[in-house]
Design an enzyme around this catalytic site. Structure first.
Site, PDB file in Angstrom:
ATOM      1  N   ARG A   1      30.266  34.342  39.554  1.00 38.81           N
ATOM      2  CA  ARG A   1      29.787  33.787  38.284  1.00 38.81           C
ATOM      3  C   ARG A   1      30.905  33.479  37.291  1.00 38.81           C
ATOM      4  O   ARG A   1      31.006  32.395  36.742  1.00 38.81           O
ATOM      5  CB  ARG A   1      28.878  34.812  37.579  1.00 38.81           C
ATOM      6  CG  ARG A   1      27.428  34.536  37.621  1.00 38.81           C
ATOM      7  CD  ARG A   1      26.727  35.870  37.426  1.00 38.81           C
ATOM      8  NE  ARG A   1      27.210  36.762  38.473  1.00 38.81           N
ATOM      9  CZ  ARG A   1      26.657  36.857  39.664  1.00 38.81           C
ATOM     10  NH1 ARG A   1      25.596  36.184  39.935  1.00 38.81           N
ATOM     11  NH2 ARG A   1      27.166  37.647  40.590  1.00 38.81           N
ATOM     12  N   THR A   2      31.754  34.496  37.038  1.00 39.91           N
ATOM     13  CA  THR A   2      32.739  34.363  35.966  1.00 39.91           C
ATOM     14  C   THR A   2      33.726  33.235  36.280  1.00 39.91           C
ATOM     15  O   THR A   2      34.064  32.429  35.415  1.00 39.91           O
ATOM     16  CB  THR A   2      33.469  35.708  35.774  1.00 39.91           C
ATOM     17  OG1 THR A   2      32.470  36.708  35.581  1.00 39.91           O
ATOM     18  CG2 THR A   2      34.401  35.690  34.589  1.00 39.91           C
TER      19      THR A   2
ATOM     20  N   LYS B   1      52.734  39.139  49.477  1.00 41.82           N
ATOM     21  CA  LYS B   1      54.098  39.259  50.011  1.00 41.82           C
ATOM     22  C   LYS B   1      54.965  40.136  49.120  1.00 41.82           C
ATOM     23  O   LYS B   1      56.171  40.204  49.277  1.00 41.82           O
ATOM     24  CB  LYS B   1      54.730  37.871  50.124  1.00 41.82           C
ATOM     25  CG  LYS B   1      53.987  36.916  51.035  1.00 41.82           C
ATOM     26  CD  LYS B   1      54.709  35.571  51.083  1.00 41.82           C
ATOM     27  CE  LYS B   1      53.890  34.532  51.826  1.00 41.82           C
ATOM     28  NZ  LYS B   1      54.426  33.189  51.628  1.00 41.82           N
TER      29      LYS B   1
ATOM     30  N   ARG C   1      41.506  37.691  35.839  1.00 38.70           N
ATOM     31  CA  ARG C   1      40.791  38.915  36.223  1.00 38.70           C
ATOM     32  C   ARG C   1      41.762  39.737  37.054  1.00 38.70           C
ATOM     33  O   ARG C   1      42.384  39.219  37.977  1.00 38.70           O
ATOM     34  CB  ARG C   1      39.539  38.579  37.028  1.00 38.70           C
ATOM     35  CG  ARG C   1      38.887  39.812  37.629  1.00 38.70           C
ATOM     36  CD  ARG C   1      37.515  39.535  38.174  1.00 38.70           C
ATOM     37  NE  ARG C   1      36.540  39.374  37.102  1.00 38.70           N
ATOM     38  CZ  ARG C   1      35.222  39.328  37.297  1.00 38.70           C
ATOM     39  NH1 ARG C   1      34.736  39.425  38.512  1.00 38.70           N
ATOM     40  NH2 ARG C   1      34.392  39.188  36.269  1.00 38.70           N
TER      41      ARG C   1
ATOM     42  N   HIS D   1      35.466  43.512  29.614  1.00 37.06           N
ATOM     43  CA  HIS D   1      35.063  42.192  30.124  1.00 37.06           C
ATOM     44  C   HIS D   1      34.507  41.442  28.900  1.00 37.06           C
ATOM     45  O   HIS D   1      33.308  41.231  28.763  1.00 37.06           O
ATOM     46  CB  HIS D   1      34.008  42.382  31.205  1.00 37.06           C
ATOM     47  CG  HIS D   1      33.672  41.152  32.006  1.00 37.06           C
ATOM     48  ND1 HIS D   1      34.153  39.889  31.700  1.00 37.06           N
ATOM     49  CD2 HIS D   1      32.898  40.998  33.106  1.00 37.06           C
ATOM     50  CE1 HIS D   1      33.677  39.027  32.585  1.00 37.06           C
ATOM     51  NE2 HIS D   1      32.915  39.667  33.443  1.00 37.06           N
TER      52      HIS D   1
HETATM   53  C1  NCD Z   1      30.419  42.025  36.266  1.00 35.89           C
HETATM   54  C2  NCD Z   1      31.894  42.309  36.498  1.00 35.89           C
HETATM   55  O1  NCD Z   1      32.544  41.676  37.325  1.00 35.89           O
HETATM   56  O2  NCD Z   1      32.361  43.197  35.825  1.00 35.89           O
HETATM   57  N1  NCD Z   1      29.969  40.805  36.752  1.00 35.89           N
HETATM   58  C3  NCD Z   1      30.238  39.631  36.113  1.00 35.89           C
HETATM   59  O3  NCD Z   1      31.324  39.389  35.615  1.00 35.89           O
HETATM   60  N2  NCD Z   1      29.227  38.761  36.006  1.00 35.89           N
HETATM   61  C4  NCD Z   1      29.542  43.143  36.646  1.00 35.89           C
HETATM   62  C5  NCD Z   1      29.566  43.662  38.053  1.00 35.89           C
HETATM   63  O4  NCD Z   1      30.427  43.366  38.867  1.00 35.89           O
HETATM   64  O5  NCD Z   1      28.658  44.446  38.343  1.00 35.89           O
END
Ligand code: NCD
Length: 318
Positions: free
Chosen positions: A63-64, A91, A113, A141
Site C-alpha cells: 500500500r504505502t 553486497k 522505509r 509511520h
Molecule cells: C503498516 C506498516 O507497514 O507499518 N502498514 C501500512 O503501512 N499500510 C501496518 C502493518 O504492517 O501491519
C-alpha cells in the site's frame, strides 16, 4: 479551500513527534484539495514538475509504496524506485553510501522505509534532500497516522474530544505510536487495548488509557483502529496462538452488535481476516478501510507538495 500559502515548520517528515499541530492541520487541509484533484477525470497536476523523488524501500510494502508512487506521479514528479532486495545493499554497501549514490543523480526528496528506528534522522543530518519517513522499524509511520486522522476527520468532523481506540499489537506497531502522537496533538482521547504482553509498560506515561477488555473499549470509543499482529517482529511468543488472540481481542460482528451504538472501524492494512478483524466487520458499512487507502494518496500529495514549497522558499532565502 484552505490557505495553501502557509508553510510547514520543517523540511522533513521524520515523525509526528516532530510536527506542530499547525503542520498537521496544514497537511490535512491541503489533502482536502488533493482529494478533489484525484477524483477529477484528469487526475494529474503540474505542481512537482522538475522535482525528482526517490522511493527507497528497505522493508516490504504494498500500500504505502504504491500510494507514494501514485501521489508523486499525480503531482508530475520524476520518480525512481529502489528496493533493498536485488540491490547493492546485499553486497555490503552502507545506507549513507547507497543514498549518496542515488543523490548524485540529483534527487530532491527521499521517501524511505527502513527497519532501523532513527535511520531517517541519520540521513536528514547527512544529506541535503527532504526526507519522508514511510515507516522506521517499530518506531513511527507518520504518513499513515496523517491519513488515518484525515479519514477520521472526514467521517466525524473535528477530532477534539473524540475517543479513539487502538487495538492489538501496540508493542511492535509504528502505526500505533504515530497515531497516538497525532491524535493527541489534534485533541482526541486515546485508549489502547490488547493482551498485556503486547502493550508496552511506558504507554500510560504518554497520556494514553490502557484496557484489556475489548467489549468495554469498543463501547467507550467513537473509532476503533485495529492493528495486525506483527508476527515478523516477534522474537519471542507474546501470545499463545492466533486463534486465542482472535477469541479474546478479535473484532467481529457479534461484538459490534452488542454495543447499541455505531462506531467507525479502521485498519491500516494488511488485514489478517479472522484474526484481528472478521470479514463481516472488514467489509461492513462500519468499515472505512478502503477510504483510508484512497485518502492515503491525497494526504501524501499534500505532504510532498508542502515539502517542495518549503524547499523552494528556503532556496529563495539562502
Ligand atoms: C503498516 C506498516 O507497514 O507499518 N502498514 C501500512 O503501512 N499500510 C501496518 C502493518 O504492517 O501491519
Amino acid at each position: 479551500m484552505t490557505n495553501t500559502s502557509q508553510e510547514l515548520s520543517t523540511k522533513h517528515i521524520l515523525g509526528i513527534k516532530y510536527l506542530q499541530k499547525s503542520d498537521i492541520d496544514l497537511i490535512l487541509d491541503n489533502a482536502v484539495h488533493f482529494k478533489e484533484v484525484i477524483n477529477r477525470p484528469i487526475k494529474k497536476v503540474p505542481s512537482l514538475r522538475d522535482v525528482t523523488i526517490a522511493n527507497l524501500f528497505f522493508e516490504n510494502s504494498t500500500r504505502t509504496k504504491i500510494s507514494f508512487e501514485l501521489a508523486e506521479k499525480r503531482l508530475s514528479a520524476d520518480v525512481v524506485n529502489f528496493s533493498a532486495s536485488g540491490s547493492s545493499v546485499k553486497k555490503g554497501e552502507t545506507l549513507l553510501d547507497t543514498v549518496n549514490n542515488i543523490l548524485s543523480m540529483k534527487v530532491d526528496m527521499v521517501v524511505m522505509r527502513h527497519p532501523a528506528p532513527g535511520a531517517h534522522h541519520f540521513l536528514a543530518q547527512n544529506i541535503d534532500a527532504s526526507i519522508v519517513n514511510a515507516g522506521d522499524g517499530t518506531h513511527e509511520h507518520p504518513t499513515q497516522a496523517l491519513l488515518d486522522a484525515f479519514s477520521m476527520r472526514e467521517k466525524l468532523g473535528s477530532l477534539s474530544g473524540k475517543k479513539v481506540l487502538i487495538v492489538g499489537d501496540i508493542k511492535h506497531s509504528r502505526v500505533a505510536l504515530s497515531n497516538i502522537f497525532c491524535l493527541q496533538k489534534l485533541g482526541a482521547k486515546v485508549r489502547v487495548c490488547g493482551p498485556p504482553t503486547l502493550i508496552p509498560k511506558h504507554i500510560p506515561s504518554l497520556g494514553v488509557e490502557v484496557s484489556y477488555d475489548i467489549e468495554d473499549s469498543l463501547r467507550w470509543c467513537d473509532v476503533a483502529n485495529i492493528l495486525r499482529i506483527q508476527l515478523e517482529r516477534q522474537d519471542i511468543k507474546y501470545i499463545p496462538s492466533l486463534r486465542e488472540y482472535a477469541q479474546y481481542f478479535g473484532v467481529n460482528k457479534k461484538l459490534l452488535d452488542r454495543l447499541d451504538k455505531e462506531i467507525v472501524v479502521m485498519h491500516p492494512g494488511p488485514i489478517n481476516r479472522g484474526v484481528e478483524i472478521s470479514s463481516d466487520v472488514a467489509d461492513s458499512e462500519h468499515s472505512i478501510i478502503l477510504q483510508q487507502v484512497e485518502n492515503g494518496v491525497a494526504v501524501r500529495m499534500a505532504i510532498l507538495y508542502l515539502l517542495a514549497n518549503k524547499r523552494n522558499s528556503s532556496k529563495l532565502v539562502s
